[in-house]
Scaffold this motif. Sequence first.
Motif, PDB file in Angstrom:
ATOM      1  N   ASN A 131      -3.178  -4.950 -11.554  1.00  0.00           N
ATOM      2  CA  ASN A 131      -4.363  -5.197 -10.729  1.00  0.00           C
ATOM      3  C   ASN A 131      -4.081  -6.416  -9.860  1.00  0.00           C
ATOM      4  O   ASN A 131      -4.369  -7.551 -10.241  1.00  0.00           O
ATOM      5  CB  ASN A 131      -5.595  -5.419 -11.601  1.00  0.00           C
ATOM      6  CG  ASN A 131      -6.889  -5.461 -10.799  1.00  0.00           C
ATOM      7  OD1 ASN A 131      -6.905  -5.867  -9.634  1.00  0.00           O
ATOM      8  ND2 ASN A 131      -7.976  -5.036 -11.420  1.00  0.00           N
ATOM      9  N   ARG A 176      -1.735  -1.563   1.913  1.00  0.00           N
ATOM     10  CA  ARG A 176      -1.988  -2.406   0.735  1.00  0.00           C
ATOM     11  C   ARG A 176      -2.628  -1.581  -0.382  1.00  0.00           C
ATOM     12  O   ARG A 176      -2.277  -1.711  -1.553  1.00  0.00           O
ATOM     13  CB  ARG A 176      -2.881  -3.586   1.124  1.00  0.00           C
ATOM     14  CG  ARG A 176      -3.299  -4.456  -0.046  1.00  0.00           C
ATOM     15  CD  ARG A 176      -4.116  -5.647   0.428  1.00  0.00           C
ATOM     16  NE  ARG A 176      -3.280  -6.811   0.659  1.00  0.00           N
ATOM     17  CZ  ARG A 176      -3.495  -7.723   1.586  1.00  0.00           C
ATOM     18  NH1 ARG A 176      -4.496  -7.581   2.421  1.00  0.00           N
ATOM     19  NH2 ARG A 176      -2.696  -8.768   1.714  1.00  0.00           N
ATOM     20  N   PHE A 177      -3.565  -0.705  -0.006  1.00  0.00           N
ATOM     21  CA  PHE A 177      -4.234   0.152  -0.996  1.00  0.00           C
ATOM     22  C   PHE A 177      -3.228   1.097  -1.651  1.00  0.00           C
ATOM     23  O   PHE A 177      -3.212   1.265  -2.880  1.00  0.00           O
ATOM     24  CB  PHE A 177      -5.347   0.953  -0.313  1.00  0.00           C
ATOM     25  CG  PHE A 177      -6.016   1.954  -1.208  1.00  0.00           C
ATOM     26  CD1 PHE A 177      -7.017   1.556  -2.091  1.00  0.00           C
ATOM     27  CD2 PHE A 177      -5.643   3.295  -1.182  1.00  0.00           C
ATOM     28  CE1 PHE A 177      -7.632   2.473  -2.933  1.00  0.00           C
ATOM     29  CE2 PHE A 177      -6.251   4.219  -2.007  1.00  0.00           C
ATOM     30  CZ  PHE A 177      -7.250   3.808  -2.893  1.00  0.00           C
ATOM     31  N   ASP A 225       2.325  -9.107  -2.926  1.00  0.00           N
ATOM     32  CA  ASP A 225       1.274  -8.585  -2.052  1.00  0.00           C
ATOM     33  C   ASP A 225       1.580  -8.903  -0.593  1.00  0.00           C
ATOM     34  O   ASP A 225       1.435  -8.043   0.284  1.00  0.00           O
ATOM     35  CB  ASP A 225      -0.073  -9.175  -2.455  1.00  0.00           C
ATOM     36  CG  ASP A 225      -1.229  -8.555  -1.676  1.00  0.00           C
ATOM     37  OD1 ASP A 225      -1.424  -7.337  -1.788  1.00  0.00           O
ATOM     38  OD2 ASP A 225      -1.921  -9.289  -0.956  1.00  0.00           O
ATOM     39  N   LYS A 278      -4.109  -2.377   6.036  1.00  0.00           N
ATOM     40  CA  LYS A 278      -5.022  -2.397   4.896  1.00  0.00           C
ATOM     41  C   LYS A 278      -4.826  -1.166   4.018  1.00  0.00           C
ATOM     42  O   LYS A 278      -4.853  -1.247   2.789  1.00  0.00           O
ATOM     43  CB  LYS A 278      -6.471  -2.472   5.387  1.00  0.00           C
ATOM     44  CG  LYS A 278      -6.830  -3.786   6.069  1.00  0.00           C
ATOM     45  CD  LYS A 278      -6.639  -4.953   5.136  1.00  0.00           C
ATOM     46  CE  LYS A 278      -6.967  -6.286   5.826  1.00  0.00           C
ATOM     47  NZ  LYS A 278      -6.699  -7.445   4.949  1.00  0.00           N
ATOM     48  N   ALA A 279      -4.630  -0.016   4.653  1.00  0.00           N
ATOM     49  CA  ALA A 279      -4.397   1.212   3.892  1.00  0.00           C
ATOM     50  C   ALA A 279      -3.076   1.129   3.129  1.00  0.00           C
ATOM     51  O   ALA A 279      -2.958   1.628   2.007  1.00  0.00           O
ATOM     52  CB  ALA A 279      -4.403   2.417   4.829  1.00  0.00           C
ATOM     53  N   HIS A 300      -5.352  -7.591  -7.091  1.00  0.00           N
ATOM     54  CA  HIS A 300      -6.498  -8.398  -6.645  1.00  0.00           C
ATOM     55  C   HIS A 300      -6.930  -9.374  -7.741  1.00  0.00           C
ATOM     56  O   HIS A 300      -7.128 -10.573  -7.491  1.00  0.00           O
ATOM     57  CB  HIS A 300      -7.653  -7.478  -6.263  1.00  0.00           C
ATOM     58  CG  HIS A 300      -8.871  -8.212  -5.780  1.00  0.00           C
ATOM     59  ND1 HIS A 300      -8.892  -8.919  -4.590  1.00  0.00           N
ATOM     60  CD2 HIS A 300     -10.111  -8.368  -6.338  1.00  0.00           C
ATOM     61  CE1 HIS A 300     -10.087  -9.468  -4.430  1.00  0.00           C
ATOM     62  NE2 HIS A 300     -10.839  -9.147  -5.470  1.00  0.00           N
ATOM     63  N   ASP A 342      -1.017  -0.730  -4.055  1.00  0.00           N
ATOM     64  CA  ASP A 342      -1.739  -1.053  -5.288  1.00  0.00           C
ATOM     65  C   ASP A 342      -1.865   0.161  -6.199  1.00  0.00           C
ATOM     66  O   ASP A 342      -1.671   0.066  -7.420  1.00  0.00           O
ATOM     67  CB  ASP A 342      -3.142  -1.579  -4.971  1.00  0.00           C
ATOM     68  CG  ASP A 342      -3.115  -2.953  -4.320  1.00  0.00           C
ATOM     69  OD1 ASP A 342      -2.025  -3.552  -4.235  1.00  0.00           O
ATOM     70  OD2 ASP A 342      -4.177  -3.427  -3.890  1.00  0.00           O
ATOM     71  N   LYS A 343      -2.203   1.302  -5.627  1.00  0.00           N
ATOM     72  CA  LYS A 343      -2.541   2.480  -6.418  1.00  0.00           C
ATOM     73  C   LYS A 343      -1.346   3.341  -6.806  1.00  0.00           C
ATOM     74  O   LYS A 343      -1.387   4.031  -7.832  1.00  0.00           O
ATOM     75  CB  LYS A 343      -3.558   3.345  -5.651  1.00  0.00           C
ATOM     76  CG  LYS A 343      -4.877   2.642  -5.371  1.00  0.00           C
ATOM     77  CD  LYS A 343      -5.566   2.208  -6.662  1.00  0.00           C
ATOM     78  CE  LYS A 343      -6.889   1.497  -6.358  1.00  0.00           C
ATOM     79  NZ  LYS A 343      -7.546   1.011  -7.616  1.00  0.00           N
TER      80      LYS A 343
END
Length: 299
Positions: free
Chosen positions: A117, A105-106, A133, A102-103, A119, A109-110
Amino acid sequence: MNELITTLGHNSGLVGYLLIDMAVAILLLGGIRYTMGFIGNVDTKDELSQKDNFAYGISLAGGVAAMGIALSGAITGELAGSYTIELVGMLTYGLAGLIMIKAGRFIHDKFALPECNKHEQILQRNISVGIVDAASVIATAIVVRAALIWVEGLDISTFIALASAWIVSQIMLVIITRVFEWQYSRNNGVSFQTTLEGGQTALAIRYSGYLISTAMSVTAASYFISYDVQNLWVGITQWAVMSLILMTALTLLTTVAKFIVLWGINRREEVEDQQNIGIATIELTTSFSIALLLMALMT
């Protein structure tokens, strides 16, 4: 099969350990859907079966595959000493893997794709972004699996080692993204992330090949390093250096392999201008094959 039956016959307690491992694994796999829904504030049932959002389905599929890959590193086949220790160890490693996925993926994204974006694009049914993704979490899981196999024990040093290996993988994935984006912008005069938001599926498939093969090269680097809790930072530094070396080797070998496999075909024009999904898929599998060969050579 006969060997398995013989092993079980000599150690009946092994069945209990296997059942514990599989029960925890299935529980965590099932939890991926609800975790994604909770974090993204999304009704997963609505997206999957009512809206028939294929992009979200692809993204979720990537999460499930990633969890399975990570868990395969937690299940070592070794007896922990008691059912309780096995249960705690499997749950701890599994949850650690889930958090790192999960981290990852963050971070992707960032830092890898900050202008896109993901999501929002996935909720808008952008299949290209859904593919990217899924590839990003699978890439992270490949390294998490390697890290889980590499470490030993269940103490603070274990989790420092896991976190450090995860950081190395994220740096490598961001680097390869920046290189990919630079090449695309130089060839086309437009941002890769903007094109991705436009739904360029072939480009998403090609990029996914870069992500997954890079993660595999980072995994191959771990084969050179022995886990030593007394010299943990030396091992992590060596892993980072070897990752850079193997990532460079992967890039060079993949370039040569693609040139030979797709001899006489203008790959840039086919994928970037004509959005040829077939050519992009061949590129992905070529990248995967070279990375797999590197891993085999390093073991």
